[in-house]
Every structure is written in structure tokens, then in C-alpha cells.
Design an enzyme around this catalytic site. Sequence first.
Site, mmCIF file in Angstrom:
data_model
loop_
_atom_site.group_PDB
_atom_site.id
_atom_site.type_symbol
_atom_site.label_atom_id
_atom_site.label_comp_id
_atom_site.label_asym_id
_atom_site.label_seq_id
_atom_site.Cartn_x
_atom_site.Cartn_y
_atom_site.Cartn_z
ATOM 1 N N SER A 1 0.790 -1.225 0.000
ATOM 2 C CA SER A 1 0.000 0.000 0.000
ATOM 3 C C SER A 1 0.824 1.277 0.000
ATOM 4 O O SER A 1 0.333 2.320 -0.394
ATOM 5 C CB SER A 1 -0.948 -0.005 1.192
ATOM 6 O OG SER A 1 -0.209 -0.124 2.387
ATOM 7 N N HIS B 1 -5.493 -4.181 -1.766
ATOM 8 C CA HIS B 1 -5.287 -3.155 -2.802
ATOM 9 C C HIS B 1 -5.277 -3.750 -4.209
ATOM 10 O O HIS B 1 -5.012 -3.044 -5.180
ATOM 11 C CB HIS B 1 -4.001 -2.382 -2.549
ATOM 12 C CG HIS B 1 -4.140 -1.357 -1.471
ATOM 13 N ND1 HIS B 1 -4.761 -0.148 -1.666
ATOM 14 C CD2 HIS B 1 -3.769 -1.379 -0.167
ATOM 15 C CE1 HIS B 1 -4.755 0.540 -0.532
ATOM 16 N NE2 HIS B 1 -4.162 -0.186 0.393
ATOM 17 N N LYS C 1 -12.400 -1.154 -0.379
ATOM 18 C CA LYS C 1 -11.578 -0.248 -1.185
ATOM 19 C C LYS C 1 -12.201 -0.120 -2.579
ATOM 20 O O LYS C 1 -13.181 0.584 -2.727
ATOM 21 C CB LYS C 1 -10.140 -0.746 -1.179
ATOM 22 C CG LYS C 1 -9.526 -0.511 0.208
ATOM 23 C CD LYS C 1 -8.118 -0.987 0.381
ATOM 24 C CE LYS C 1 -7.594 -0.523 1.735
ATOM 25 N NZ LYS C 1 -6.763 -1.496 2.411
HETATM 26 C C1 LIG Z 1 -6.881 -1.806 3.880
HETATM 27 C C2 LIG Z 1 -6.266 -3.118 4.100
HETATM 28 C C3 LIG Z 1 -6.884 -4.064 4.914
HETATM 29 C C4 LIG Z 1 -8.134 -3.760 5.667
HETATM 30 O O1 LIG Z 1 -9.252 -3.797 4.863
HETATM 31 P P1 LIG Z 1 -10.633 -3.195 5.423
HETATM 32 O O2 LIG Z 1 -11.658 -3.876 4.620
HETATM 33 O O3 LIG Z 1 -10.552 -1.724 5.225
HETATM 34 O O4 LIG Z 1 -10.685 -3.563 6.863
HETATM 35 C C5 LIG Z 1 -6.305 -5.299 5.041
HETATM 36 N N1 LIG Z 1 -5.167 -5.611 4.400
HETATM 37 C C6 LIG Z 1 -4.524 -4.717 3.615
HETATM 38 C C7 LIG Z 1 -3.270 -5.109 2.916
HETATM 39 C C8 LIG Z 1 -5.054 -3.445 3.437
HETATM 40 O O5 LIG Z 1 -4.425 -2.549 2.681
#
Ligand SMILES: *Cc1c(COP(=O)(O)O)cnc(C)c1O
Length: 395
Positions: A183, A211, A242
Site C-alpha cells: 500500500s 489493494h 476499497k
Molecule cells: C486496507 C487493508 C486491509 C483492511 O481492509 P478493510 O476492509 O478496510 O478492513 C487489510 N489488508 C490490507 C493489505 C489493506 O491494505
Amino acid sequence: MGIHDLDFITQRIDELKEQGVYRKLAVLESPSGPRSVINGKSVINLSSNNYLGLANHPRLKKAAMEALEKWGVGAGAVRTIIGNMTIHEELERKLAEFKHVEAVLVFQSGFTANAGVIPAVVDKGDVIISDELNHASIIDGCRLSRADVVRYKHSDMEDLERVIKEVKDKYNTKLIITDGVFSMDGDIAKLPEIVELAEKYGCLTYVDDAHASGVLGRSGRGSADHFDLHGRVDIQIGTLSKAIGVVGGYVAGRRNLIEWLNHRGRPFLFSTAAPPAIAAACLEAINILSESSELTDKLWDNARYLKKGLNDLGFNTGKSETPITPVITGEDRTAIELSKRLFEEGVFAQSIVYPTVPKDGARVRTIVTAAHTKEDLDEALRAFEKVGKELNLIK
Ligand SMILES: *Cc1c(COP(=O)(O)O)cnc(C)c1O
């Protein structure tokens, strides 16, 4: 000063202020979109994870409203008691079909998926082999399991092999975990090599596609699809929060894995099911992606455009290969200043500093979406050019 003042917490907050890492939350005063009202100002939004512009999509809103009327606002219970609605089952079937896997289980978030799945799969006597840059929710999931954890250098396949050789005869299950897309840098995990090594040494693979869901692969089917590794990645985590634009997480894999998680995925057992309107909106998003690759094509088109624009201006965008494009400034205060000046020029792009990224790796992180127009991106690039010159980041 009494015990109820929580003075020890005030002290810790003061420490954050001394270190210059105390922050206030930006306030979004409009729907999340390519242009949003943030802290009272209408700006180009380059910091959301709303990759496909689905967070405010008319079809998702309509699906959510219809489900709201039909099913009410809440599921009424955890899935394992009596909160398991038809709409949840339908979403899971659709996701399994979309991901080309036997089965899917939906969690309340991507975070709870990691916190639930990892401890359900590995235990004492097992080992987790984890990329050093894995997401916080993976780290927490690892801690909640009773397995030993060893880390390998970020995306360094020699180091991964070294670590595997070191642990391979000492443990039962050996689970390699990686983010699909990282990320902070926007680089893609070397999944084909990871899978090769896993198969060579008898390890399982676990990829967190938060992502990559809706971003990588055909119509956003994820990194296993991107690398054509169907059937060779044992556990795939996806998020619905996301690119899918709503909220939730899921695990995709073998039927026995999903059956086991029905009994041992703790957030699934002990936290209430997602509201039906949420499930319906997610289902509609997967319908949209199943129908055409228009949104993902647009996303990648925009990503290439902005990345090329930033590179041509002379900015350091690191090793990004996805719609996440960092503009690396090095020093924390330069990143903070860049973000602040961009905002004054009409662009919201959040700065990210130590300890979220390494010292000297401070950056402004941009995430482009399918909803941005070329005009939005040109305007953003003009702001970057102006402020970048001012701050001597580019010539
Ligand atoms: C954003 C993210 C999460 C969390 O996801 P949510 O659905 O927002 O709880 C988990 N793992 C990674 C790699 C992320 O970037």
C-alpha cells in the site's frame, strides 16, 4: 488531578506532539469522489481507496436502498446464530464465481478477515513466513495465532528461500503470507516466484489482495488472476472496502477452508453480520465488474497517465506499478509541506511519514481512480509542478 483524568494518556499524546506526529483527521464533507469537499474546500481527491468510483455509484446506491426496504437496517445476529441472510449467501456465491474458487466467506472487514483467518489456519507448532512490509491486520492476525512468525526482506526472493530453508524441518504447517499490492509503494508481490518456492518446499500461500481487489487481474479479480495462478494460491483475502466501494472483507479458497472458518473464524462467529444493504451494494459492485472491464480499464488508463505525468515532471515515484503512486520527498517535513501546499492549490494528497514508512522515505501518496477525468489529472499535475518547483523537488 484524579484517577479519572487519564493523565497517562495525556502524557502520551504530548509525546506524539513533541515528535511532530500528532495529527487531526481531515473531514470529508461530500461523497467520496474524484473531486470532494475536504475541510471546507472543493479539491481533487487523490487519497481515497475508491479506485473504481463505486462508493457513490448510482447502481450500488439503488441496490442498497432496495435491500434496506426489503430487509431492514440490521442482520439481527451473528451469522452463526441467525444473522445469515439470503443476501449474504448470494454475495458469497457471486464472489466465489467471480474469483474462480470453490467457496468464499465474507467478514465484516478486510481487517477482521486477517484477524480471523490466520489464527484459524495456523497454531502452535506451525510457522508463518511473512513479508516485512505486510499490513498491520496481517501482523495482528499473526499475533493472535500461536504460530511462530519469521519475516523475510520485502519481496526479496533469495531471503524468502533462506528463511524457508531455515524453518522447513522444524514446523508442521508453513504459511507464506504477503500483501498482493503493497500500500505504501504500490509495488506488486512476486507471486509467481513465491508460489514456486512454496511448492518446492511444501509451504502454503496466503495473499492479502486488499489493494488488488477490483484493481489487478481481469475486471479486478485479484493478483492470482493477474499472474494466472488459479488453484495455486491457497488462501486469498479480498476487501469490499476499497475498490468495491462499500465495506467488508472476504476469504476465497477451498470449500473445506470455508467450512472450517464457519466454525473457527472468530470475528465471523462473534461479531454481527454486515447489514443487508451493505451485502446488496457489494453484490451489485461484483455484478458491474462481471459485466465488463470498463471501470478497471479506465482506472489503469488514468494510473498510467498520472504516473507518467509525475515522472516526466521529474518526481521520484519509487517502484510503483499500480494506481498507488507515491511522490517520495525523503524528509518528513518536506512531505508534510508538499501535501499542505497542494491542498492550497486544490489537490488533496495525504503525506505519509515515519514510522508508517521508513526514515528518509517520507512521501505524498496519490491514488488515482477510474472516476477522475483527464482534466482533473492535468489540473493535479499543474499543482504538483508548481509546488514541486517551489520546494525544489523538481527543476
Ligand atoms: C486496507 C487493508 C486491509 C483492511 O481492509 P478493510 O476492509 O478496510 O478492513 C487489510 N489488508 C490490507 C493489505 C489493506 O491494505
